[in-house]
Design a protein around this motif. Structure first.
Motif, mmCIF file in Angstrom:
data_model
loop_
_atom_site.group_PDB
_atom_site.id
_atom_site.type_symbol
_atom_site.label_atom_id
_atom_site.label_comp_id
_atom_site.label_asym_id
_atom_site.label_seq_id
_atom_site.Cartn_x
_atom_site.Cartn_y
_atom_site.Cartn_z
ATOM 1 N N PRO A 189 57.211 -34.230 -14.252
ATOM 2 C CA PRO A 189 57.015 -35.450 -15.050
ATOM 3 C C PRO A 189 55.529 -35.823 -15.159
ATOM 4 O O PRO A 189 54.721 -35.426 -14.322
ATOM 5 N N CYS A 206 58.428 -42.607 -4.683
ATOM 6 C CA CYS A 206 58.150 -41.162 -4.614
ATOM 7 C C CYS A 206 58.279 -40.676 -3.163
ATOM 8 O O CYS A 206 57.593 -41.166 -2.271
ATOM 9 N N PRO A 207 59.160 -39.694 -2.905
ATOM 10 C CA PRO A 207 59.378 -39.271 -1.512
ATOM 11 C C PRO A 207 58.267 -38.396 -0.943
ATOM 12 O O PRO A 207 58.240 -38.165 0.268
ATOM 13 N N THR A 208 57.382 -37.904 -1.778
ATOM 14 C CA THR A 208 56.365 -36.970 -1.266
ATOM 15 C C THR A 208 54.948 -37.520 -1.334
ATOM 16 O O THR A 208 53.988 -36.803 -1.057
ATOM 17 N N ILE A 211 52.334 -39.728 -5.994
ATOM 18 C CA ILE A 211 51.801 -40.646 -7.008
ATOM 19 C C ILE A 211 50.782 -41.594 -6.384
ATOM 20 O O ILE A 211 50.996 -42.142 -5.308
ATOM 21 N N ILE A 228 50.126 -38.534 -11.155
ATOM 22 C CA ILE A 228 50.993 -37.656 -10.363
ATOM 23 C C ILE A 228 50.227 -36.398 -9.973
ATOM 24 O O ILE A 228 49.634 -35.728 -10.823
ATOM 25 N N CYS A 233 54.237 -32.914 -6.118
ATOM 26 C CA CYS A 233 55.482 -33.307 -6.779
ATOM 27 C C CYS A 233 56.551 -32.227 -6.590
ATOM 28 O O CYS A 233 56.312 -31.053 -6.812
ATOM 29 N N ILE A 234 57.754 -32.669 -6.164
ATOM 30 C CA ILE A 234 58.854 -31.713 -5.975
ATOM 31 C C ILE A 234 59.877 -31.809 -7.117
ATOM 32 O O ILE A 234 60.950 -31.209 -7.060
ATOM 33 N N CYS A 236 61.757 -34.406 -8.159
ATOM 34 C CA CYS A 236 63.019 -35.075 -7.846
ATOM 35 C C CYS A 236 63.435 -36.071 -8.921
ATOM 36 O O CYS A 236 64.582 -36.491 -8.983
ATOM 37 N N ALA A 237 62.474 -36.474 -9.760
ATOM 38 C CA ALA A 237 62.722 -37.404 -10.881
ATOM 39 C C ALA A 237 63.026 -38.834 -10.457
ATOM 40 O O ALA A 237 63.434 -39.645 -11.278
ATOM 41 N N CYS A 239 60.916 -41.118 -9.716
ATOM 42 C CA CYS A 239 59.958 -42.022 -10.361
ATOM 43 C C CYS A 239 60.422 -42.412 -11.765
ATOM 44 O O CYS A 239 60.138 -43.497 -12.250
HETATM 45 S S1 SF4 Z 1 59.305 -36.358 -9.581
HETATM 46 FE FE1 SF4 Z 1 59.692 -37.075 -7.472
HETATM 47 S S2 SF4 Z 1 58.113 -36.054 -6.261
HETATM 48 FE FE2 SF4 Z 1 57.457 -35.903 -8.406
HETATM 49 S S3 SF4 Z 1 56.155 -37.677 -8.713
HETATM 50 FE FE3 SF4 Z 1 58.201 -38.299 -9.348
HETATM 51 S S4 SF4 Z 1 59.087 -39.251 -7.510
HETATM 52 FE FE4 SF4 Z 1 57.296 -38.070 -6.837
#
Ligand code: SF4
Ligand code: SF4
Length: 365
Positions: A189, A206-208, A211, A228, A233-234, A236-237, A239
């Motif tokens: 994204p 955001c888990p990682t 952002i 980002i 970024c993994i 996960c969507a 965000c």
């Molecule tokens: S897709 Fe997931 S890991 Fe990537 S920026 Fe968005 S929340 Fe964070």
């Protein structure tokens, strides 16, 4: 060897007694009693339909499936996973409320709704498949935890895949949000800086820690915007649904054939996990151009033919499309989506062992 597909003619507005009789015959012939165990948590996977959609599987028809599972002493529940895009089914609370609005209440249907991938999505289970696009796929936890699954699919067209039924219902429909993003896009994204108001909600979700709010002054009112870090970024969507300003965008860039192949690989992951514990009912009635994720009252584009049942998702989809197209006297799905090779999901599914394109159609007399 050919896969067996059972078929009962039916049309929209059919009396409920007749629908019940046909549903019971189909479930019995397709082997419901082999998959439902006493006290077994039995998922009924369907799409509840987006707000305002009228084409989704009728809750009163789904009730017949609940009753049959209960009669076998199983414990039925309705389920679906949250959507990738922001809308009326992107978290479990809104999603459950839509299900209730469309008649899937315990009072009407006799079973609760349990959203398959949790409150905001993320509850997943990894299945190794070692195929061309993916080595492993992430399916929603409730699917993995269920003792058996009965998949109810509305046969429709689809703007990306041309045709949507059983393979799409489990391939896309049992994928977590991250899994759906993997199927729809090869790109992570990105933030539309003009739409971002710098609220920081995406940073919290955001888990990682991918952002960051950075202090680029784009206008006097706004001092920071989200950025980002692609390396962190993994995909996960999370965000995407956290942002209330629609500032996080995904690229729906993947080709139709690739989406269909990826979808078939996810469906294979579901089937591998649920081998011998899953069966499918396809409803080829009120066949619409778009799938039930569209919030509208779409008109029918092909004649009603009836309901199909099988344990093979490829065979049931092939049989459903063939019978619809015979009644339509042309390829109805090619006619509404001429640029899409809709059958590629089934050909590729057969190639990777998801099911069989050859089937024996057994009709209720
Ligand atoms: S897709 Fe997931 S890991 Fe990537 S920026 Fe968005 S929340 Fe964070
Ligand atoms: S949640 Fe949306 S608006 Fe808020 S900082 Fe993130 S991208 Fe910008």
């Amino acid at each position: 060897m050919k896969s067996k597909v059972f078929f009962a003619k039916a049309k929209k507005g059919e009396p409920l007694d007749s629908m019940r009789e046909k549903t019971c015959w189909l479930l019995e012939r397709a082997g419901l009693r082999k998959i439902v165990k006493k006290d077994g948590l039995t998922a009924i996977k369907l799409t509840f339909g987006d707000k305002g959609n009228t084409g989704h599987v009728d809750a009163r028809h789904a009730r017949f499936v609940v009753d049959e599972i209960s009669a076998l002493k199983g414990k039925p529940f309705f389920t679906d996973s949250n959507t990738l895009y922001k809308g009326s089914r992107s978290n479990a609370v809104d999603h459950t409320n839509i299900a209730y609005e469309h008649g899937f209440t315990p009072e009407i249907c006799g079973a609760p709704v349990v959203i398959a991938d949790g409150l905001r999505s993320g509850g997943d289970f990894e299945v190794k498949i070692n195929k061309k696009h993916f080595k492993s796929v992430k399916i929603a936890k409730a699917c993995a935890d269920a003792d058996a699954v009965v998949v109810l699919s509305h046969v429709t067209g689809h703007m990306v895949t041309g045709f949507a039924s059983a393979v799409k219902n489990i391939g896309m429909g049992f994928a977590t949000r991250a899994g759906k993003l993997m199927q729809h896009s090869a790109i992570k994204p990105n933030v539309n800086a003009k739409a971002c108001i710098g609220c920081g909600l995406c940073v919290i979700h955001c888990p990682t820690g991918a952002i960051e709010l950075k202090g680029e002054v784009l206008s006097e009112a706004k001092e920071k915007t989200a950025h980002i870090d692609e390396k962190k970024c993994i995909g996960c969507a999370d965000c995407l649904v956290a942002c209330r300003s629609d500032a996080i965008e995904i690229s729906w860039s993947e080709s139709s054939n690739n989406v269909q192949e990826k979808m078939a690989e996810f469906a294979l992951g579901v089937l591998k996990d649920k081998e011998g514990k899953i069966l499918f009912l396809n409803y080829a009635m009120k066949i619409t151009k778009e799938c039930d994720c569209l919030a509208k009252d779409d008109p029918a584009v092909a004649p009603d033919v009836g309901i199909f049942a099988s344990t093979d998702p490829v065979a049931i989809d092939k049989a459903s499309a063939d019978v619809v197209n015979n009644a339509f006297k042309a390829d109805a799905f090619k006619k509404i989506w001429p640029h899409i090779d809709w059958e590629s999901q089934l050909r590729y599914g057969a190639e990777i062992g998801l099911g069989n394109m050859d089937y024996e159609l057994i009709e209720m007399k």
